[in-house]
Write a protein that holds these residues in place. Sequence first.
Motif, PDB file in Angstrom:
ATOM      1  N   ASP A 173       0.767  -1.450  -0.363  1.00 29.52           N
ATOM      2  CA  ASP A 173      -0.098   0.157   0.204  1.00 29.52           C
ATOM      3  C   ASP A 173       0.690   0.856  -0.127  1.00 29.52           C
ATOM      4  OD1 ASP A 173      -2.000   1.647   0.016  1.00 29.52           O
ATOM      5  OD2 ASP A 173      -2.366   0.914   1.840  1.00 29.52           O
ATOM      6  N   LYS A 209       1.366   5.329  -0.350  1.00 28.95           N
ATOM      7  CA  LYS A 209       0.794   6.254  -0.508  1.00 28.95           C
ATOM      8  C   LYS A 209       1.050   7.463   0.204  1.00 28.95           C
ATOM      9  CE  LYS A 209      -3.529   4.548   2.198  1.00 28.95           C
ATOM     10  NZ  LYS A 209      -3.889   4.854   3.593  1.00 28.95           N
ATOM     11  N   LYS A 210       0.248   8.935   0.064  1.00 29.87           N
ATOM     12  CA  LYS A 210       1.252  10.348  -0.265  1.00 29.87           C
ATOM     13  C   LYS A 210       2.723  10.380  -1.167  1.00 29.87           C
ATOM     14  CE  LYS A 210       0.065  11.789   4.438  1.00 29.87           C
ATOM     15  NZ  LYS A 210       0.702  11.517   5.914  1.00 29.87           N
TER      16      LYS A 210
END
Length: 123
Positions: A59, A61-62
Amino acid sequence: MFKLLTTRTATRAQITPRLIQNAFESTTSATPVEQVPRFVTYAYFLTRTANMSLPVYLDVKKNKAVKHTLIQRIEGDISKLRQELSDELGISASKIRVKPPRALKISGDHTEAICEWLTTKGF
């Protein structure tokens, strides 16, 4: 055409006993008892996905700055799996969190190491 059909059935009749004999020989030459793999039971189990791969995901993100490894489809004792991951792979226990519906979330990209570890355990 009639000659072609009789030729095919004749060769099929000749091939069938050889196939049966080969299949019989492969089943009779069993491996020695020492080489038969033993089944190990664990307190947890991971069900594979529809395409038969392990349920281990990355996963991101950012803008690719934060990465988490997700292990999903866990049945049984999740805390036992969490403890074995931290002991055998060297991941600190504080980085492994339990997500409520049968999943673990681990800080960092550990997908390859976890997949190799799970396949060596027989999952």
